[in-house]
Design a protein around this motif. Structure first.
Motif, short mmCIF file in Angstrom:
data_model
loop_
_atom_site.label_atom_id
_atom_site.label_comp_id
_atom_site.label_asym_id
_atom_site.label_seq_id
_atom_site.Cartn_x
_atom_site.Cartn_y
_atom_site.Cartn_z
N HIS A 113 0.83 -1.21 0.00
CA HIS A 113 0.00 0.00 0.00
C HIS A 113 0.86 1.25 0.00
CE1 HIS A 113 -2.64 -3.13 1.75
NE2 HIS A 113 -3.61 -2.48 1.15
N ARG A 117 1.09 4.33 -2.69
CA ARG A 117 0.91 5.74 -2.31
C ARG A 117 2.06 6.59 -2.81
NH1 ARG A 117 -1.62 3.49 2.49
NH2 ARG A 117 0.40 3.23 3.49
N TRP A 170 -7.56 -1.20 -4.56
CA TRP A 170 -6.49 -0.37 -3.98
C TRP A 170 -6.25 0.86 -4.85
CZ3 TRP A 170 -2.10 -4.34 -2.44
CH2 TRP A 170 -2.58 -5.15 -1.41
#
Length: 257
Positions: A113, A117, A170
């Motif tokens: 994750h 980002r 996601w």
């Protein structure tokens, strides 16, 4: 009868096996197809220097980065690593890169994750992201699952393979829209080149009858910015700040000092 293979823990080592080369051959063709028509100035491949994902890109500035400099590779396919860095902290300015490629990075990362980002941060508005990964919903994924039960793996055992729908979710949370997705490598999970080639007829059958069950997938996403509408020529993206990037050679000298 196909010989029983030994467990292979390291992805780089696995990619040197017939099954690994089979995957890389399919991915190389698709990387070339996807990147050739993506325009801009700065393109970055993160990880897996065993494949040249930016080979067909026409962008003037192309880098391949990794977590370390390694002598392992597949001969002519080994890319020169220009930048060494932690994948969760990308040494680039925000909104400075036009294209990022993540070949089999997320599924072997502890913080996928955070990597996404960071990728979203450095991409320019309307910048592109290309991700490749193993598909757990495939014959190869099924063999890996049974291998976990028996303690005998077919694919690198440290990988936590991310399903395609999960990855799309996601990306959606990061305002990244999937524009294209491809699945490939429908042959059964054999370890020898002889048996892989013998079942190549399943590639066309798989694309027609069970297209979402290929051993690997590749998706291309675009970074959307809410309230932004492109009118007329797209503004040129700024070049990456050289000060924010530490080449491998300079880093080595700094550590020696």
């Amino acid at each position: 009868m196909e010989p029983v293979e030994k467990n292979i823990i390291d992805l780089s080592t696995w990619l040197e096996q017939p099954a690994g080369r089979y995957i890389l051959d399919w991915e190389q063709v698709l990387f070339d197809e996807l990147t050739v028509d993506i325009f801009g100035f700065n393109a970055l491949q993160i990880g897996l220097p065993q494949i040249n994902a930016l080979r067909a890109s026409r962008m003037p500035y192309r880098w391949c980065s990794d977590v370390a400099v390694s002598s392992q590779g597949l001969g002519s396919l080994l890319q020169k690593i220009a930048i060494v860095h932690d994948f969760t902290e990308l040494p680039f300015d925000s909104h400075s890169v036009d294209l990022v490629v993540l070949p089999h990075v997320l599924e072997f990362a502890k913080e996928p994750h955070q990597i996404l980002r960071e990728v979203e941060r450095i991409l320019i508005p309307e910048g592109r992201l290309i991700v490749s990964g193993f598909n757990r919903n495939s014959l190869w994924g099924a063999r890996q699952f049974t291998g976990r039960i028996r303690g005998h793996y077919f694919l690198p055992q440290e990988g936590e393979f991310i399903s395609f729908p999960r990855l799309k979710d996601w990306l959606k949370l990061l305002n990244m829209e999937v524009e294209r997705s491809d699945f490939g490598c429908y042959v059964p999970p054999f370890s020898t080149e002889k048996w892989l080639n013998r079942y190549q007829f399943m590639e066309k059958a798989g694309q027609r009858w069970w297209p979402f069950f290929g051993a690997v997938y590749m998706l291309q996403a675009v970074k959307r910015v809410k309230g932004m509408h492109l009118i007329g020529p797209v503004r040129k993206s700024k070049r990456v700040s050289r000060a924010s990037v530490m080449p491998v050679t300079n880093k080595a000298k700094k550590n020696d000092g």
